[in-house]
Design a protein around this motif. Structure first.
Motif, PDB file in Angstrom:
ATOM      1  N   LEU A 106      44.679  38.849  36.560  1.00 55.16           N
ATOM      2  CA  LEU A 106      43.231  38.676  37.046  1.00 55.16           C
ATOM      3  C   LEU A 106      42.716  37.246  36.762  1.00 55.16           C
ATOM      4  O   LEU A 106      41.985  36.793  37.549  1.00 55.16           O
ATOM      5  N   GLU A 107      43.050  36.540  35.532  1.00 57.78           N
ATOM      6  CA  GLU A 107      42.558  35.234  35.178  1.00 57.78           C
ATOM      7  C   GLU A 107      43.271  34.317  36.281  1.00 57.78           C
ATOM      8  O   GLU A 107      42.373  33.205  36.685  1.00 57.78           O
ATOM      9  N   ALA A 108      44.555  34.523  36.612  1.00 53.72           N
ATOM     10  CA  ALA A 108      45.070  33.598  37.537  1.00 53.72           C
ATOM     11  C   ALA A 108      44.624  33.837  38.835  1.00 53.72           C
ATOM     12  O   ALA A 108      44.396  32.830  39.770  1.00 53.72           O
ATOM     13  N   ILE A 109      44.081  34.966  39.269  1.00 50.72           N
ATOM     14  CA  ILE A 109      43.388  35.187  40.718  1.00 50.72           C
ATOM     15  C   ILE A 109      42.058  34.370  40.437  1.00 50.72           C
ATOM     16  O   ILE A 109      41.818  33.994  41.554  1.00 50.72           O
ATOM     17  N   ASN A 110      41.444  34.359  39.411  1.00 49.94           N
ATOM     18  CA  ASN A 110      40.013  33.772  39.575  1.00 49.94           C
ATOM     19  C   ASN A 110      40.152  32.258  39.464  1.00 49.94           C
ATOM     20  O   ASN A 110      39.300  31.849  40.323  1.00 49.94           O
ATOM     21  N   LEU A 111      41.290  31.880  39.067  1.00 47.02           N
ATOM     22  CA  LEU A 111      41.320  30.545  39.442  1.00 47.02           C
ATOM     23  C   LEU A 111      42.093  30.122  41.061  1.00 47.02           C
ATOM     24  O   LEU A 111      41.474  29.072  41.531  1.00 47.02           O
ATOM     25  N   ALA A 126      39.442  41.313  47.877  1.00 43.75           N
ATOM     26  CA  ALA A 126      38.490  42.024  47.184  1.00 43.75           C
ATOM     27  C   ALA A 126      39.031  43.419  46.664  1.00 43.75           C
ATOM     28  O   ALA A 126      39.061  43.858  45.392  1.00 43.75           O
ATOM     29  N   VAL A 127      39.829  44.051  47.507  1.00 38.81           N
ATOM     30  CA  VAL A 127      40.509  45.370  47.376  1.00 38.81           C
ATOM     31  C   VAL A 127      41.482  45.143  46.315  1.00 38.81           C
ATOM     32  O   VAL A 127      41.567  45.780  45.182  1.00 38.81           O
ATOM     33  N   PHE A 128      42.271  44.095  46.429  1.00 39.75           N
ATOM     34  CA  PHE A 128      43.410  43.562  45.512  1.00 39.75           C
ATOM     35  C   PHE A 128      42.708  43.474  44.156  1.00 39.75           C
ATOM     36  O   PHE A 128      43.302  43.940  43.204  1.00 39.75           O
ATOM     37  N   TYR A 129      41.796  42.546  44.094  1.00 36.90           N
ATOM     38  CA  TYR A 129      41.387  42.201  42.915  1.00 36.90           C
ATOM     39  C   TYR A 129      40.652  43.369  41.968  1.00 36.90           C
ATOM     40  O   TYR A 129      41.091  43.578  40.712  1.00 36.90           O
ATOM     41  N   PHE A 130      39.830  43.993  42.748  1.00 36.81           N
ATOM     42  CA  PHE A 130      39.197  45.331  41.848  1.00 36.81           C
ATOM     43  C   PHE A 130      39.962  46.341  41.660  1.00 36.81           C
ATOM     44  O   PHE A 130      39.751  47.180  40.858  1.00 36.81           O
ATOM     45  N   GLY A 131      41.315  46.505  42.502  1.00 34.00           N
ATOM     46  CA  GLY A 131      42.229  47.228  42.146  1.00 34.00           C
ATOM     47  C   GLY A 131      42.777  47.105  40.800  1.00 34.00           C
ATOM     48  O   GLY A 131      43.180  47.992  40.078  1.00 34.00           O
TER      49      GLY A 131
END
Length: 208
Positions: A106-111, A126-131
């Motif tokens: 999740l931290e990598a996705i935030n970057l 968004a669906v992938f992240y919040f999943g």
């Protein structure tokens, strides 16, 4: 007093099931350091949350975010190791490692994906992240349940377990994901108190 009197009070010390004991590989100083690192982790997390609202300091927020995530992963592993050593706990490895893996992803996705790239609504990002965030919530919930089942645990460790359960439920709901940050912040304080309690316990065992 008649030593053969079966009704007489015992003349030997009763064994305290929770009495401090020596823990190989652990020392009061090491546990105190981990306690202070937990409080530093809390402070760093609060700073990262604050920087999220200051666009000009986005780069600093990213750097601190990565550092705080790595520190949190390290502290989770040390807490796991201490609880396993002190309480002969089982079943902590899978939820701890799963939460670490998801936190790093999740931290990598935030970057990689900024807030505007995640978008709003049911975009694929968004669906992938919040999943993944929901899975992290379930992992934290799992960890809390395992901690709650420990026998003769410190009272503050039970508080930590309930805070993880609360945070896990809120985060897994997705809709209350941000609210779940509050019990997580409190859990950082509880984790620090667990380390400080362990340090005090070992100091008592060494002085005995």
């Amino acid at each position: 007093m008649d030593s053969n009197n079966p009704y007489a009070a015992p003349t030997v010390e009763l064994i305290d099931a929770q009495a401090p004991r020596s823990l190989p590989g652990w020392s009061p100083g090491k546990l105190q350091l981990l306690g202070w690192l937990s409080l530093i982790y809390l402070l760093a997390t609060l700073v990262v949350l604050g920087l999220a609202f200051i666009e000009d300091l986005a780069m600093l927020g990213d750097v601190l975010g990565v550092a705080s995530t790595l520190l949190g992963c390290y502290l989770a592993l040390r807490l796991k190791a201490f609880v396993e050593s002190r309480f002969s706990a089982h079943g902590l490895a899978r939820p701890v490692w799963l939460s670490i893996l998801l936190s790093v992803v999740l931290e990598a996705i935030n970057l990689y994906w900024r807030g505007d790239e995640l978008g709003v609504g049911f975009t694929p990002q968004a669906v992938f992240y919040f999943g993944l965030a929901a899975l992290l919530g379930l992992a934290i919930l799992w960890l809390g349940i395992v901690l709650l089942k420990l026998e003769n645990a410190y009272p503050v460790l039970r508080v930590l377990a309930w805070l993880n359960i609360a945070a896990g439920v809120l985060m897994a709901s997705v809709l209350l994901f941000l609210v779940g940050i509050l019990p997580l912040l409190a859990a950082m304080v509880a984790a620090a108190l667990v380390f400080f309690r362990g340090a005090k316990e070992l100091e008592g065992s060494q002085a005995a």
